[in-house]
Design a protein around this motif. Sequence first.
Motif, PDB file in Angstrom:
ATOM      1  N   LEU A  32      11.825  -2.733  -8.002  1.00 15.09           N
ATOM      2  CA  LEU A  32      12.031  -4.275  -7.294  1.00 15.09           C
ATOM      3  C   LEU A  32      10.633  -4.569  -6.512  1.00 15.09           C
ATOM      4  O   LEU A  32      10.362  -5.593  -6.356  1.00 15.09           O
ATOM      5  CB  LEU A  32      13.351  -4.076  -6.384  1.00 15.09           C
ATOM      6  N   ARG A  33      10.019  -3.527  -5.975  1.00 15.70           N
ATOM      7  CA  ARG A  33       8.903  -3.740  -5.118  1.00 15.70           C
ATOM      8  C   ARG A  33       7.607  -4.104  -5.945  1.00 15.70           C
ATOM      9  O   ARG A  33       6.698  -4.723  -5.443  1.00 15.70           O
ATOM     10  CB  ARG A  33       8.665  -2.455  -3.899  1.00 15.70           C
ATOM     11  N   SER A  35       9.194  -4.991   3.495  1.00 14.31           N
ATOM     12  CA  SER A  35       8.420  -3.689   3.397  1.00 14.31           C
ATOM     13  C   SER A  35       8.732  -2.647   4.363  1.00 14.31           C
ATOM     14  O   SER A  35      10.099  -2.900   4.950  1.00 14.31           O
ATOM     15  CB  SER A  35       6.763  -3.897   3.665  1.00 14.31           C
ATOM     16  N   MET A  36       8.388  -1.492   4.520  1.00 12.15           N
ATOM     17  CA  MET A  36       8.803  -0.379   5.522  1.00 12.15           C
ATOM     18  C   MET A  36       7.707   0.332   6.123  1.00 12.15           C
ATOM     19  O   MET A  36       6.573   0.183   5.489  1.00 12.15           O
ATOM     20  CB  MET A  36       9.880   0.572   4.783  1.00 12.15           C
ATOM     21  N   THR A  37       7.829   0.675   7.551  1.00 13.66           N
ATOM     22  CA  THR A  37       6.847   1.549   7.992  1.00 13.66           C
ATOM     23  C   THR A  37       6.692   2.825   7.236  1.00 13.66           C
ATOM     24  O   THR A  37       5.778   3.516   7.300  1.00 13.66           O
ATOM     25  CB  THR A  37       7.473   2.088   9.438  1.00 13.66           C
ATOM     26  N   ARG A  53       2.579  -0.510  -1.963  1.00 15.81           N
ATOM     27  CA  ARG A  53       1.300  -1.034  -2.219  1.00 15.81           C
ATOM     28  C   ARG A  53       1.160  -2.090  -3.156  1.00 15.81           C
ATOM     29  O   ARG A  53       0.457  -2.926  -2.961  1.00 15.81           O
ATOM     30  CB  ARG A  53       0.348   0.259  -2.708  1.00 15.81           C
ATOM     31  N   SER A  54       2.018  -1.882  -4.223  1.00 14.83           N
ATOM     32  CA  SER A  54       2.150  -3.036  -5.080  1.00 14.83           C
ATOM     33  C   SER A  54       2.558  -4.275  -4.552  1.00 14.83           C
ATOM     34  O   SER A  54       2.056  -5.541  -4.574  1.00 14.83           O
ATOM     35  CB  SER A  54       2.928  -2.622  -6.279  1.00 14.83           C
ATOM     36  N   LEU A  55       3.631  -3.963  -3.826  1.00 17.78           N
ATOM     37  CA  LEU A  55       4.330  -5.545  -3.106  1.00 17.78           C
ATOM     38  C   LEU A  55       3.299  -6.166  -2.294  1.00 17.78           C
ATOM     39  O   LEU A  55       3.154  -7.425  -2.507  1.00 17.78           O
ATOM     40  CB  LEU A  55       5.520  -4.938  -2.364  1.00 17.78           C
ATOM     41  N   GLU A  61       1.689 -18.950   1.378  1.00 19.65           N
ATOM     42  CA  GLU A  61       1.449 -18.209   2.575  1.00 19.65           C
ATOM     43  C   GLU A  61       2.309 -16.808   2.528  1.00 19.65           C
ATOM     44  O   GLU A  61       3.584 -16.735   2.701  1.00 19.65           O
ATOM     45  CB  GLU A  61       1.776 -18.781   3.626  1.00 19.65           C
ATOM     46  N   GLY A  62       1.726 -15.576   2.078  1.00 15.49           N
ATOM     47  CA  GLY A  62       2.636 -14.234   2.075  1.00 15.49           C
ATOM     48  C   GLY A  62       2.480 -13.506   3.655  1.00 15.49           C
ATOM     49  O   GLY A  62       1.448 -13.626   4.135  1.00 15.49           O
ATOM     50  N   ILE A  63       3.719 -13.011   3.844  1.00 15.20           N
ATOM     51  CA  ILE A  63       3.875 -12.251   4.890  1.00 15.20           C
ATOM     52  C   ILE A  63       4.657 -11.179   4.823  1.00 15.20           C
ATOM     53  O   ILE A  63       5.721 -11.045   3.967  1.00 15.20           O
ATOM     54  CB  ILE A  63       4.563 -13.232   6.189  1.00 15.20           C
ATOM     55  N   SER A  64       4.257  -9.830   5.151  1.00 14.16           N
ATOM     56  CA  SER A  64       4.897  -8.621   4.974  1.00 14.16           C
ATOM     57  C   SER A  64       5.422  -8.093   6.180  1.00 14.16           C
ATOM     58  O   SER A  64       4.796  -7.908   7.212  1.00 14.16           O
ATOM     59  CB  SER A  64       3.909  -7.647   4.319  1.00 14.16           C
ATOM     60  N   LEU A  65       6.766  -7.894   6.308  1.00 14.36           N
ATOM     61  CA  LEU A  65       7.470  -7.301   7.423  1.00 14.36           C
ATOM     62  C   LEU A  65       7.655  -5.848   7.024  1.00 14.36           C
ATOM     63  O   LEU A  65       8.357  -5.435   6.150  1.00 14.36           O
ATOM     64  CB  LEU A  65       8.646  -7.932   7.579  1.00 14.36           C
TER      65      LEU A  65
END
Length: 327
Positions: free
Chosen positions: A93-94, A117-119, A155-157, A171-175
Motif C-alpha cells: 500500500l505504501r 508515514s511512520m517514525t 522510502r517509496s511512499l 503539494e505533498g506532505i509526509s506525516l
Amino acid sequence: MKGLIAGASGALGTPLTRALIAAGHEVFGLARSPESMDHLSHLGAHPILANVMDRDDLLRAVSGVQTDAVIHALTALKKTPLRHQDMYATNALRDAGTTNLLAAAREVGARRFVAESMTLGYGYGDWDEKVITEDGPFAPAGSSSQLERHVAGFRSLERQIWEATQAGWIEGISLRYGYFYGPASLVPLLENLRRRSLPLPDGGRAVTSWIYLEDAAAATVAALERGKAGEAYNIVDDEPVHNKDFFTFLCQQAHLPRPFSLPSWMMRPLAPLATDFFSTSMRVSNAKAVRELGWKPVVAPTYRQGIQQALLVRDQQESMSKAEERP
C-alpha cells in the motif's frame, strides 16, 4: 475544503474523518466493503467503494468527484504484526498504493496530498540518546533483507510524493507518526498482557515515541490546512518513554500483572517482527510540527494521560454496550 481519504474507516481514518467534519470540511471516504461504507455514512462522510490496489477500479470509482486534497491513511493491519510477512500488504500500500492514489489525486483535481508515514522509517535499531528530527536521513537501507523490505515501503511512499511535488502539480506532505494507540488498539494489548503472552525484549529498555490517535488526527487536519509542500513532520507526543515504563503504567492502571521480559534471542524465532519493533529505540522530536503546524498533543501530551484516557473511554464504551444489551 473537500478531502478524499483512503483508509477513512481505519484506526487513524475514523477519528480523522470526525475531526475534519467537525472542522467544517467535506469528506469522501474510500471503502473496501459495504460494512465500511455504512461506517463512513454513519460518520457523516460520502463513501466510495473502491480497491486502491486496482488502479482502474479506483479511477472509475472517483471519476466525476472533485476534491481539494487526498489523504493516504491506508494500512492492511488488523492486529499487532508479529511476523515480517504480516507487513507485506501494508508495504504494498505504501508502494503501489501510493502510485494509484497519486493517479486518483490527478483524477479528482486535488492540489494537496497528505500521506501517513511512520517514525520507523528512520530505521529499525537502537538510536541511543540521539534526538531524531526531520533533518536526519529517512529510510536508510534496512539492516536485514526483511527490514529492508519494510523500510523500502516508507522510502517509496515519500519518494513518490516528493517527485510529484517537485513536478509542481501537487503539494505533498509526509506525516511520520509515532506508535499509535487509543481505546480500541489497547484492547488486544491488554488481552495479551492478561494472558502473559506479550513479553518485552531485553527488559523493555528500548525507548518509544507514541501518539494518541485523536492527537494524530488533529495533526493531520493541521497539516492539511497549514502544512508546507514538500515537508515531512514528526507526529509524536512530548515524552519518549522506555517500553518497560509504558507497559508497567498500563498494567497498573488496568489492574493487570506487571509485564515480563525475555531476551531478544529467545523471542525472535517466535515473533521476529515484534522483536525488532519493540527493540527499536528512538527519541523523536515533535518540535517542527508544533512550530510550523500550530499543533500540539492535547489529549495525551504524554503516555500517562493517554493511557488513562484510553482506559476511561474503553470502560465507558463497555458500560454503554452492557446497558444496550439489557432487556
